[in-house]
Scaffold this motif. Structure first.
Motif, short mmCIF file in Angstrom:
data_model
loop_
_atom_site.label_atom_id
_atom_site.label_comp_id
_atom_site.label_asym_id
_atom_site.label_seq_id
_atom_site.Cartn_x
_atom_site.Cartn_y
_atom_site.Cartn_z
N ILE A 58 -20.99 -23.01 -10.18
CA ILE A 58 -21.30 -22.72 -8.78
C ILE A 58 -21.28 -24.05 -8.04
CG2 ILE A 58 -23.06 -21.87 -7.20
CD1 ILE A 58 -24.03 -20.03 -9.44
N THR A 59 -20.35 -24.18 -7.11
CA THR A 59 -20.12 -25.48 -6.47
C THR A 59 -20.56 -25.56 -5.03
OG1 THR A 59 -17.85 -24.77 -5.94
CG2 THR A 59 -18.17 -26.00 -8.00
N ASP A 60 -20.97 -24.44 -4.44
CA ASP A 60 -21.36 -24.47 -3.03
C ASP A 60 -22.42 -23.41 -2.77
OD1 ASP A 60 -19.88 -21.86 -1.94
OD2 ASP A 60 -18.46 -22.93 -3.23
N THR A 77 -21.26 -19.60 -2.68
CA THR A 77 -21.05 -18.98 -3.99
C THR A 77 -22.38 -18.63 -4.64
OG1 THR A 77 -19.00 -20.24 -4.28
CG2 THR A 77 -19.99 -19.27 -6.25
N LEU A 78 -23.35 -19.54 -4.55
CA LEU A 78 -24.68 -19.28 -5.11
C LEU A 78 -25.30 -18.05 -4.46
CD1 LEU A 78 -27.08 -20.10 -6.88
CD2 LEU A 78 -27.83 -21.62 -5.03
N HIS A 79 -25.15 -17.94 -3.14
CA HIS A 79 -25.69 -16.78 -2.43
C HIS A 79 -25.02 -15.50 -2.92
CE1 HIS A 79 -27.13 -14.21 0.80
NE2 HIS A 79 -25.87 -13.90 1.07
N GLN A 80 -23.71 -15.52 -3.10
CA GLN A 80 -22.98 -14.34 -3.54
C GLN A 80 -23.38 -13.94 -4.96
OE1 GLN A 80 -20.91 -12.30 -1.89
NE2 GLN A 80 -21.34 -13.46 -0.02
N GLY A 120 -28.68 -7.29 -6.57
CA GLY A 120 -28.40 -6.01 -5.94
C GLY A 120 -27.78 -4.98 -6.86
N PHE A 121 -27.11 -5.44 -7.92
CA PHE A 121 -26.41 -4.47 -8.76
C PHE A 121 -26.53 -4.75 -10.25
CE2 PHE A 121 -22.46 -2.70 -10.65
CZ PHE A 121 -22.73 -1.37 -10.39
N TRP A 122 -26.26 -5.98 -10.67
CA TRP A 122 -26.12 -6.23 -12.11
C TRP A 122 -27.43 -6.14 -12.88
CZ3 TRP A 122 -21.64 -4.97 -12.85
CH2 TRP A 122 -20.52 -5.53 -12.26
N LEU A 123 -28.57 -6.48 -12.25
CA LEU A 123 -29.83 -6.42 -12.99
C LEU A 123 -30.08 -5.03 -13.57
CD1 LEU A 123 -32.40 -8.56 -10.95
CD2 LEU A 123 -31.48 -9.01 -13.24
N GLY A 124 -29.71 -4.01 -12.83
CA GLY A 124 -29.88 -2.65 -13.31
C GLY A 124 -28.89 -2.27 -14.38
N PHE A 143 -20.73 -14.84 -12.92
CA PHE A 143 -21.75 -13.80 -12.92
C PHE A 143 -21.71 -12.95 -11.66
CE2 PHE A 143 -23.22 -16.66 -16.14
CZ PHE A 143 -23.86 -15.84 -17.07
N ARG A 144 -20.97 -13.37 -10.69
CA ARG A 144 -20.85 -12.59 -9.46
C ARG A 144 -20.09 -11.30 -9.70
NH1 ARG A 144 -17.83 -15.81 -5.01
NH2 ARG A 144 -16.32 -15.79 -6.72
N ASP A 145 -19.03 -11.35 -10.48
CA ASP A 145 -18.15 -10.20 -10.61
C ASP A 145 -18.06 -9.63 -12.01
OD1 ASP A 145 -17.30 -10.47 -7.86
OD2 ASP A 145 -16.09 -12.18 -8.50
#
Length: 523
Positions: A269-271, A274-277, A284-288, A342-344
């Protein structure tokens, strides 16, 4: 004596091992038998199809283990650099015996078999130290309750396979310190080394095991004889050298054959954006999808037990405690190196996070399962109920992920492709024919469903695509057939006359299939 307590006190090791193996076989059959022959589907079907294409590439174009290739011709000859495709190669070899049509089934079956074998060794790890049968079943049931793990455990991705192989390596590594039989230590290193070749991320866990072993041998010189130290050090250098050599092979293949299909570098994560995303997607989704609410509560309890039994863990389970701490640190390092993924990608959590989670669970089980008397009866009953609840949850989550109506199903990407290979066979399209799958981003998904090599193309704006652009792309790679979803064909309505002048419309269901007539078109 209650039935649950009778299971908890199953004392004959051979009988317990047989019962555990049968238990996991039955669970595996119930969970995965309906899906073993299915082509890649559900979330990240594109990544699954990339791995399946490797197996079919071995079968169709020679079993050159170190020169893997897929259906996608964006690289030279479809050749690509990829983590050691052990499963794909074995599935392709199985296809020689059982037929090419069995490769999908064999591929999924290999993954399921390795995962179940890993569960069996986790059972042995718990049972051999506690004599508690039900407690030994909990780690496998816990993992199968995770939506991410239960889904990919029956897919073609290497992550669950590699992690499960690591569990077996852990077992023999720990047994070496218990029995002091030196043969267990090289076996553990080889298993963990193979796991690291199959999925590079598990190299972190191999590093943790090696670091602890060398540290232990330094403070306890009697652990290994001089000859054993030389053999162990030589084997470690061999395993690490093989891992490094194969990584260089990946870089060579990608550079030589101009392939970028499989990620072969870091993605930190360079910016701030990206960290926010990443945070947005994970929360919002992956934890579940990583785990159920029950699992999160159980992990919280395990964390409290780890603190509560801290003194006992340091006295009797020091190796596991050190391994847990080491894998947590290395997992953090991995997140720093690959955080953007980890975003996608939900499955990126499996290799770095599942081992420390399992180690935390194992420490809790080893401590609570030691109790005797009425407390043991109560614990056995609670664990038995927990196993049932976790497996029922896992069954439901797997069915949801495999269904077209599920929250995470990518139904729009592959439903129109189903039956595609059978339709091409009905039209007598040669197996060697090359195709262009239009308006499709996944490199191998459509090509796998239609069982042909070729290219994929997803334009930025369907409304602006011209027939000339499509034909030029087909001519550039000498592609004979154009395939697309009926909805995409409808979106090209203004281009239908121009396409008809150059292409023959062969079918409109389940996919629109057109054949190029003029093979002399310049480009």
């Amino acid at each position: 004596m209650p039935f649950a307590d009778a299971l908890g006190r199953l004392r004959q090791p051979r009988l317990a091992y047989i019962a555990a193996a049968l238990f996991f076989l039955i669970v595996g059959a119930v969970l995965y038998a309906p899906y073993l022959a299915e082509l890649p589907r559900g979330l990240h079907a594109w990544a699954q199809s990339d791995r399946l294409a490797l197996a079919l590439g071995y079968y169709d174009y020679g079993f050159q283990l170190f020169t893997p290739r897929t259906y996608n011709l964006s690289s030279i000859g479809g050749i690509t650099g990829v983590e050691f495709p052990f499963q794909a190669y074995l599935a392709a070899l199985g296809g020689v015996v059982f037929g090419r049509s069995s490769i999908v089934l064999l591929f999924r079956l290999l993954d399921v078999a390795m995962v179940l074998l890993g569960f069996y060794y986790l059972f042995r790890l718990v049972y051999e130290q506690t004599g508690h049968f039900v407690a030994g079943l909990v780690p496998g049931a816990f993992l199968l309750s995770s939506p991410v793990f239960v889904f990919y455990a029956g897919s073609t991705l290497p992550d669950p396979f590699s992690v499960s192989l690591s569990f077996i390596g852990y077992y023999y590594w720990l047994r070496f310190f218990t029995r002091r039989a030196f043969s267990d230590l090289p076996l553990a290193v080889l298993l963990l080394g193979l796991a690291a070749l199959i999925k590079t991320t598990t190299l972190l866990h191999l590093g943790a095991v090696l670091g602890i072993t060398f540290l232990w041998a330094f403070f306890q010189p009697e652990l290994l004889t001089r000859r054993q130290r030389l053999v162990f050090t030589g084997l470690v250098l061999l395993v690490l050298g093989a891992t490094a050599a194969y990584f260089l092979r990946i870089q060579y293949l990608n550079a030589t054959y101009q392939s970028g299909l499989f990620l072969a570098g870091t993605r930190p994560i360079t910016d701030p954006e990206t960290l926010h995303q990443v945070r947005l997607h994970v929360r919002g989704f992956w934890l579940g999808q990583y785990a159920s609410t029950l699992q999160y509560y159980l992990l919280a309890v395990c964390g409290l037990l780890f603190v509560g039994y801290a003194r006992r863990n340091l006295r009797q389970h020091l190796l596991l405690s050190l391994l847990l701490l080491a894998t947590l640190v290395l997992g953090y390092v991995f997140v720093q190196l690959m955080g953007a993924q980890f975003r996608d990608h939900d499955y990126y959590i499996i290799a770095p996070v599942v081992p420390p989670v399992l180690l935390l669970l194992l420490l809790a089980l080893l401590n609570v399962a030691r109790h005797q008397g009425k407390i043991r009866h109560a614990i056995t009953g609670i664990l038995a109920v927990m196993v049932v609840v976790l497996l029922v949850q896992g069954y439901k989550r797997l069915h949801r992920r495999m269904s077209d109506e599920g929250l995470v199903a990518e139904s729009g990407n592959y439903l129109w492709m189903r039956g595609g290979a059978a339709e091409l066979a009905r039209l007598k399209v040669p197996a060697a024919a090359s195709i262009l799958v239009f308006n499709e981003p996944a490199p191998n998904l459509g090509l796998a469903y239609f069982d042909r090599r070729g290219q994929v193309w997803q334009p930025q704006d369907l409304a602006t695509v011209t027939a000339t652009e499509i034909l030029d792309r087909m001519a550039a790679d000498n592609l004979d057939y154009l395939l697309m979803a009926p909805s995409a064909y409808a979106g090209l309505a203004p281009q239908h006359p121009a396409l008809a002048a150059e292409l023959s419309l062969l079918s409109q269901s389940p996919a629109v299939i057109l054949q190029r007539r003029n093979r002399q078109r310049p480009w």
